[in-house]
Design a protein around this motif. Sequence first.
Motif, mmCIF file in Angstrom:
data_model
loop_
_atom_site.group_PDB
_atom_site.id
_atom_site.type_symbol
_atom_site.label_atom_id
_atom_site.label_comp_id
_atom_site.label_asym_id
_atom_site.label_seq_id
_atom_site.Cartn_x
_atom_site.Cartn_y
_atom_site.Cartn_z
ATOM 1 N N TRP A 33 37.089 67.546 63.656
ATOM 2 C CA TRP A 33 35.717 67.998 63.457
ATOM 3 C C TRP A 33 34.988 67.172 62.578
ATOM 4 N N SER A 34 33.600 67.300 62.782
ATOM 5 C CA SER A 34 32.533 66.915 61.863
ATOM 6 C C SER A 34 31.557 67.751 61.298
ATOM 7 N N VAL B 283 27.444 73.064 59.103
ATOM 8 C CA VAL B 283 27.596 73.295 60.594
ATOM 9 C C VAL B 283 29.010 72.540 60.631
ATOM 10 N N TYR B 284 30.003 73.085 61.593
ATOM 11 C CA TYR B 284 31.039 72.425 61.755
ATOM 12 C C TYR B 284 31.031 72.192 63.668
ATOM 13 N N VAL B 285 31.327 70.937 64.057
ATOM 14 C CA VAL B 285 31.171 70.665 65.268
ATOM 15 C C VAL B 285 32.207 69.631 65.813
ATOM 16 N N VAL B 286 32.614 70.090 67.108
ATOM 17 C CA VAL B 286 33.823 69.332 67.730
ATOM 18 C C VAL B 286 33.497 67.783 67.955
ATOM 19 N N ARG C 298 33.906 68.387 73.483
ATOM 20 C CA ARG C 298 32.963 67.750 72.253
ATOM 21 C C ARG C 298 31.723 68.073 72.176
ATOM 22 N N GLY C 299 31.229 68.532 71.143
ATOM 23 C CA GLY C 299 29.565 69.072 70.830
ATOM 24 C C GLY C 299 29.743 70.317 70.823
ATOM 25 N N ASP C 300 30.718 71.220 70.944
ATOM 26 C CA ASP C 300 30.764 72.553 70.808
ATOM 27 C C ASP C 300 30.792 72.771 69.133
ATOM 28 N N THR C 301 30.117 73.897 68.803
ATOM 29 C CA THR C 301 29.941 74.154 67.418
ATOM 30 C C THR C 301 30.550 75.482 67.012
ATOM 31 N N LEU C 302 31.072 75.518 65.717
ATOM 32 C CA LEU C 302 31.962 76.632 65.370
ATOM 33 C C LEU C 302 31.168 77.729 64.997
ATOM 34 N N VAL C 303 31.103 78.843 65.500
ATOM 35 C CA VAL C 303 30.505 80.134 65.117
ATOM 36 C C VAL C 303 31.446 80.860 64.108
ATOM 37 N N SER C 304 32.624 81.025 64.441
ATOM 38 C CA SER C 304 33.377 81.908 63.820
ATOM 39 C C SER C 304 34.994 81.845 64.007
ATOM 40 N N VAL C 305 35.935 82.254 63.112
ATOM 41 C CA VAL C 305 37.344 82.158 63.426
ATOM 42 C C VAL C 305 37.692 83.568 63.153
ATOM 43 N N ASP C 306 38.738 83.970 64.106
ATOM 44 C CA ASP C 306 39.131 85.632 64.131
ATOM 45 C C ASP C 306 37.952 86.691 63.504
ATOM 46 N N GLY C 307 36.711 86.295 63.933
ATOM 47 C CA GLY C 307 35.485 87.118 63.604
ATOM 48 C C GLY C 307 34.890 86.677 62.135
ATOM 49 N N ALA C 308 35.654 85.828 61.414
ATOM 50 C CA ALA C 308 35.079 85.745 60.106
ATOM 51 C C ALA C 308 34.085 84.489 60.431
ATOM 52 N N ALA D 59 31.921 81.174 60.293
ATOM 53 C CA ALA D 59 32.458 79.673 60.110
ATOM 54 C C ALA D 59 32.275 79.222 58.760
ATOM 55 N N THR D 60 31.624 79.745 57.941
ATOM 56 C CA THR D 60 31.385 79.105 56.570
ATOM 57 C C THR D 60 32.495 79.522 55.381
ATOM 58 N N THR D 61 33.175 80.789 56.036
ATOM 59 C CA THR D 61 33.935 81.529 54.934
ATOM 60 C C THR D 61 35.401 80.663 54.658
ATOM 61 N N SER D 62 35.875 80.850 53.751
ATOM 62 C CA SER D 62 37.229 80.145 53.378
ATOM 63 C C SER D 62 38.165 80.570 54.357
ATOM 64 N N THR D 63 38.197 81.798 54.725
ATOM 65 C CA THR D 63 39.066 82.058 55.704
ATOM 66 C C THR D 63 39.139 81.319 57.107
ATOM 67 N N ALA D 64 37.915 81.097 57.523
ATOM 68 C CA ALA D 64 37.536 80.501 58.754
ATOM 69 C C ALA D 64 37.883 78.885 58.573
ATOM 70 N N LEU D 65 37.662 78.446 57.632
ATOM 71 C CA LEU D 65 37.729 76.933 57.314
ATOM 72 C C LEU D 65 39.079 76.663 57.216
ATOM 73 N N ALA D 66 40.003 77.729 56.595
ATOM 74 C CA ALA D 66 41.552 77.465 56.231
ATOM 75 C C ALA D 66 42.175 77.253 57.620
ATOM 76 N N ALA D 67 41.552 77.959 58.666
ATOM 77 C CA ALA D 67 42.124 77.951 60.074
ATOM 78 C C ALA D 67 41.966 76.545 60.654
ATOM 79 N N LEU D 68 41.010 75.737 60.322
ATOM 80 C CA LEU D 68 41.001 74.390 60.889
ATOM 81 C C LEU D 68 41.997 73.506 60.528
ATOM 82 N N SER D 69 42.719 73.885 59.574
ATOM 83 C CA SER D 69 43.849 72.737 59.124
ATOM 84 C C SER D 69 44.944 73.681 58.883
ATOM 85 N N PRO D 70 45.849 74.007 60.139
ATOM 86 C CA PRO D 70 46.881 75.028 60.054
ATOM 87 C C PRO D 70 47.972 74.258 59.327
#
Length: 451
Positions: A112-113, A122-125, A141-151, A153-164
């Motif tokens: 991610w960047s 903004v988090y981008v592949v 490449r170039g896809d932009t993160l909107v949400s993770v599990d409905g949360a 992209a800027t929430t701590s829940t979503a960001l934690a999922a980026l690094s399992p």
Amino acid sequence: MPDFLTLANHCANPRQGTQPNGLPYYDGQGTLTEEMRWLRSFIDEGYLWYKEVPANLNMADYKTVLDYFAVLKTPLITASGQPKDRFHFTYPSEVWEAMSGAGVTLGYGITWSRSTGATPRVYVVTMVEPDSPASKAGVLRGDTLVSVDGADATTSTALAALSPTAAGQTHAFALKRGESTQTFSLTSQKVTEAAVQNTRVISTSTGAVGYLQFNDHNAIAERQLLDAFTTLKAANVSDLVLDMRYNGGGYLLVASELAYMIAGPAATDGKVFERLQLNDKRPPQAPQMFRTVSYGLAPTSLKAGVTLPYLGLKRVTVLTTAGTCSASESVINSLRGIDVEVNLIGGETCGKPYAFVPQENCGTTYFAIQMQGANNKGFGDYADGFQATCKADDDLDHALGDSSERLLATALSYRANGVCPATPLRARSSSSTGPLQLLRPVGKEIALRPR
């Protein structure tokens, strides 16, 4: 004898059983104080700036060895306002061995960047590893993160999922591509990352130009680089574009082999790849020369002593960003030290003329700067990075290796006419959110010497 030698493997919580390589752990029962004494001795004996470490640090004030290690470094600031030591860190030893030796990381196969301008971030592949969960699901490449599990992209829940934190964790990633949003179900696993990708030959009116994407100076890179240069040599390429925009470094031995395969024996014979300065407690070391044969860091894929192919080029173009770091910068510096023309296309590199010998104790591998490198001409003062010959932002709208991709297109244009774009080519993110910063473990921004 120093505590560094006498207290090694005296562990507050000794490991039991066998290591991943089948050998037993050598940990013995010790105490937290003994681990801290070992650590302080390690810094006092080997750290490049040991004289600048505060003398009034009290072990009893720190609850863990990691807390104590974090302060055992120089507190000084450089003229540019950055900490003098930006590269002081640790890894769990098993994680480090998997990452450096076999190129294995835990995740989905996405690099991610993150935007560095106005919030929200903004988090981008940026990269998708072939044959990874993300690649198989169709992430690009170039896809932009909107949400993770409905949360969001800027929430701590979503960001934690980026690094399992473990394999087998499944999350629903909503990613925006163009005007549409798609959802991908991704399950984390141990992903083997290819150090070398997209080796190809580009036909131009003035000859064949080789291109290869080089992501990591790890152990398995030796075989992959040998195969790539064998291919390029057979194609009689007259020039090379080396894409190290995301290469944070690794083994200096691999960097030495790469530089040799670019320049060849006529330019490197008897020349220094890198001369390393240690602290005043350590005896001077013989300079590291350009390696003409493999070292065999991963002997199951490439044995030691194999003669390396070479192109014998007088010029090379390197694609760079702030993610180009450490051992990658050693490649650039070493080639300039033997008068190979090195043109940098993209952005300023990270600025790390330093190296480590990783030190393991009680399940933790410690990285404390021990050496500063200089090339054949004695130059090694690039702590603020190398400037780009032609500036251009990373291009997430095209695949890496695509001749239309901004950095590669700029490189081919500069090769043809020797002129940079009148206005630096900007990324689509720059106008609203600022430049993008590559997100990756600190262990991928290093220069290493094996023991």
